[in-house]
Design a protein around this motif. Sequence first.
Motif, mmCIF file in Angstrom:
data_model
loop_
_atom_site.group_PDB
_atom_site.id
_atom_site.type_symbol
_atom_site.label_atom_id
_atom_site.label_comp_id
_atom_site.label_asym_id
_atom_site.label_seq_id
_atom_site.Cartn_x
_atom_site.Cartn_y
_atom_site.Cartn_z
ATOM 1 N N ALA A 115 0.818 -1.211 0.000
ATOM 2 C CA ALA A 115 0.000 0.000 0.000
ATOM 3 C C ALA A 115 0.849 1.257 0.000
ATOM 4 C CB ALA A 115 -0.896 0.012 1.233
ATOM 5 N N ASN A 139 7.786 7.740 10.235
ATOM 6 C CA ASN A 139 9.065 7.752 10.943
ATOM 7 C C ASN A 139 10.013 6.705 10.406
ATOM 8 O OD1 ASN A 139 8.567 9.568 13.346
ATOM 9 N ND2 ASN A 139 6.799 8.220 13.342
ATOM 10 N N PRO B 11 0.759 0.678 18.552
ATOM 11 C CA PRO B 11 1.536 1.495 19.487
ATOM 12 C C PRO B 11 0.871 2.857 19.662
ATOM 13 C CG PRO B 11 2.929 0.620 17.723
ATOM 14 C CD PRO B 11 1.519 0.344 17.341
ATOM 15 N N SER B 14 2.787 8.440 17.913
ATOM 16 C CA SER B 14 2.920 8.627 16.468
ATOM 17 C C SER B 14 4.368 8.416 16.029
ATOM 18 C CB SER B 14 2.437 10.010 16.064
ATOM 19 O OG SER B 14 3.137 10.985 16.799
ATOM 20 N N GLU B 15 5.297 8.518 16.965
ATOM 21 C CA GLU B 15 6.690 8.331 16.594
ATOM 22 C C GLU B 15 7.241 7.043 17.186
ATOM 23 O OE1 GLU B 15 9.408 11.392 16.519
ATOM 24 O OE2 GLU B 15 8.016 12.793 15.583
ATOM 25 N N VAL B 16 7.568 6.122 16.330
ATOM 26 C CA VAL B 16 8.178 4.884 16.780
ATOM 27 C C VAL B 16 9.634 4.909 16.320
ATOM 28 C CG1 VAL B 16 8.123 2.385 16.573
ATOM 29 C CG2 VAL B 16 6.005 3.660 16.664
ATOM 30 N N GLN B 125 -8.188 2.624 8.334
ATOM 31 C CA GLN B 125 -6.819 2.134 8.330
ATOM 32 C C GLN B 125 -6.233 2.200 9.727
ATOM 33 O OE1 GLN B 125 -6.206 5.282 5.513
ATOM 34 N NE2 GLN B 125 -4.289 5.808 6.510
ATOM 35 N N ILE B 127 -3.074 3.175 12.307
ATOM 36 C CA ILE B 127 -2.057 4.229 12.310
ATOM 37 C C ILE B 127 -0.632 3.686 12.220
ATOM 38 C CG2 ILE B 127 -3.420 6.003 13.484
ATOM 39 C CD1 ILE B 127 -1.836 5.231 16.075
ATOM 40 N N ASP B 128 -0.442 2.405 12.455
ATOM 41 C CA ASP B 128 0.927 1.884 12.322
ATOM 42 C C ASP B 128 1.234 1.471 10.879
ATOM 43 O OD1 ASP B 128 -0.807 -0.251 12.559
ATOM 44 O OD2 ASP B 128 0.426 -1.389 13.953
ATOM 45 N N GLY B 129 0.448 0.560 10.347
ATOM 46 C CA GLY B 129 0.718 0.087 8.985
ATOM 47 C C GLY B 129 0.167 0.997 7.913
ATOM 48 N N ASP B 130 -0.972 1.646 8.201
ATOM 49 C CA ASP B 130 -1.565 2.593 7.257
ATOM 50 C C ASP B 130 -1.902 1.992 5.896
ATOM 51 O OD1 ASP B 130 -2.262 5.175 7.888
ATOM 52 O OD2 ASP B 130 -0.189 5.862 8.045
ATOM 53 N N THR B 131 -2.254 0.727 5.831
ATOM 54 C CA THR B 131 -2.468 0.143 4.504
ATOM 55 C C THR B 131 -3.907 0.281 4.014
ATOM 56 O OG1 THR B 131 -3.114 -2.106 5.132
ATOM 57 C CG2 THR B 131 -0.750 -1.637 5.025
ATOM 58 N N ALA B 132 -4.887 0.240 4.918
ATOM 59 C CA ALA B 132 -6.309 0.265 4.541
ATOM 60 C C ALA B 132 -6.695 -0.932 3.667
ATOM 61 C CB ALA B 132 -6.662 1.584 3.842
ATOM 62 N N GLN B 133 -5.959 -2.030 3.794
ATOM 63 C CA GLN B 133 -6.194 -3.175 2.907
ATOM 64 C C GLN B 133 -6.986 -4.306 3.546
ATOM 65 O OE1 GLN B 133 -2.277 -2.511 0.096
ATOM 66 N NE2 GLN B 133 -2.313 -4.358 1.344
ATOM 67 N N LYS B 186 -13.027 8.657 10.549
ATOM 68 C CA LYS B 186 -13.099 9.133 11.929
ATOM 69 C C LYS B 186 -14.204 10.162 12.129
ATOM 70 C CE LYS B 186 -9.004 9.728 14.076
ATOM 71 N NZ LYS B 186 -7.565 10.073 14.218
#
Lengths: 327, 268
Positions: A115, A139, B11, B14-16, B125, B127-133, B186
């Motif tokens: 994606a 990040n 997680p 927003s910052e990993v 989606q 927030i970590d992978g953000d793929t929406a798949q 959202k």
Amino acid sequence: MWVVAEHYKGIIHKVAYQLLAKGRELADILNVSLTLVILGDKFDALLDEFGEYGADKVIYVKSTLLKDYYSDLYVKTLTELISKRKPEIVLIGATPTGRDFAPRVAKRLNAGLTADCTGLDIEKETGNLMQTRPTFGGNIMATIRTPTSRPQLATVRPGIFKAVTCEKKKIKIIKLEKEYKEKDSVAKIVKIISKEKKKINLEDAEIIVAGGRGVGSKEGFKLIKELAEVLGAEMGGSRVTVELNWLDQDRQVGQTGKTVSPSLYIACGISGAIQHLVGMQNSGIIVAINRDGNAPIFNIAHYGIVGDLHEVIPVLIEKVKKAMLEE
Amino acid sequence: MKIFVCIKQVPGVSEVKIDPKTNTLIRSGIPSIINPHDKHAIELGLTIKENHGGEVIAISMGPPQAEQALREALSMGVDKSYLLTDRAFAGADTLATSHTLALAIKKLLKELKKADPYLVICGTQAIDGDTAQVGPELAEELGIPQITYVLNFELKVDRIIVERVFRAEEIIIIETKLPALISVLKEINNPRKPGIKGIVDAYEKKKVVFWNSEDLKADKTEVGLNGSMTEVWKIFIPVRKGEHIKLTGTIDDMTNELVKNLKEDKVI
């Protein structure tokens, strides 16, 4: 190598041209042909144009119904085409439309799909598509490949690659007529509501003047707007400015907003959180104006001015005006 | 009506960061939360139940500690919850994840009378992978229509009418028969906060049922890393490019220099 185009109100989404440019590059490495696939109606006169953008072939599935987007008919048509013609790689724009049908096509084909890619390359030894994408809010970047199965599918973020025109060449056009009826789609479009709101095309802007928290207030954006007007630019902003209602949502640049690549991006009072940077780091020239000389935005800016934007911009406006007059 | 809500534990920051030595994600010390989009999916499920009756069932695939996310869903008012957890599920891409979720939903559907309609709700989606798949892939495996990017939802007996938003200038109203899967934006609602009673019930009256690959009769070649078509080749911190010329002098000097440079660069 295939690129799937999407369209809205008869206009092809520009990501298709961007993907043709990148697709051409990758197809040449692999020594394969580049095909544009389009599902729709009334595109007959337009198809030759894709040759100028790098395509060798066009597969045009012509259907009156598909002037609009029908999720299940896109999935059905594309899956059948891919199963029959077996492309190695299929590139799709990572728009909401692309991200609606691509996963379903991938699942039906039991194929790998990556994606929202921002980088594409070919692994020389294997011919695998190396797909790089931001993850964890940008990040971290991950490079993903589909080592054992074909086809390899990827949705690609608009605005990352630049469309390029090349010498006009004769392209092969394969036209397939489909008589889809509304009853062929399970989900029905009941109504389309157009919103009156003025459309802002930040992605197409040549120059963007963007404001961040440092602008200070909704009032403060008047200054940003003034600079934008002098430059003939569009106005943009970081996420926080949209959240604080200083700016409309459709002007947001960054991970959760638009990805832009203007030739000039002027970041005013933007510190440069990675979520913002991923949305604008491909801009040609980046200018940063910020009070904090240690702000990360200066790490990617080509020209940095450490100073209070409220003092710097009025002077800059005058200088730009003068420079424009001299021309 | 059964309302399945698929949620993911992610997680809570927003910052990993990544460990530069091992090139893996630093997860220790980072709190886990329900993926923010998925809370809106839960809220919609609960609203539908309040207005039309039914049962809201939360399902998550993840490590055993994802139980926490399901407890939170239960405390919001979800009726039942299932955690699909097994070492064999680890390393799954979206294809393998959607398969595992589909196995669980199919198992639960077997308990239903044939004609009963059902609805699956996902967040757009994570927030970590953000793929929406995962949503569309799950809909495909269940063989039901999907509507993604949903802003508004209405249930009419065995049909749903929803507003789908693909672009700022247009809303499309779509109608489809149940069963169906929707993924929500959202903006669709404001998720409720669990009350004290909800929290107590989540721990004392309700259960998180753990299902492993045997419970799901999963073919081990079709789940987790083995069932994934994509693999992560490498992860890295993005390299920032730029020449970083900081202009110096008075505001007058700096703006003069800037305009001169921009003219030379032919961008103005």
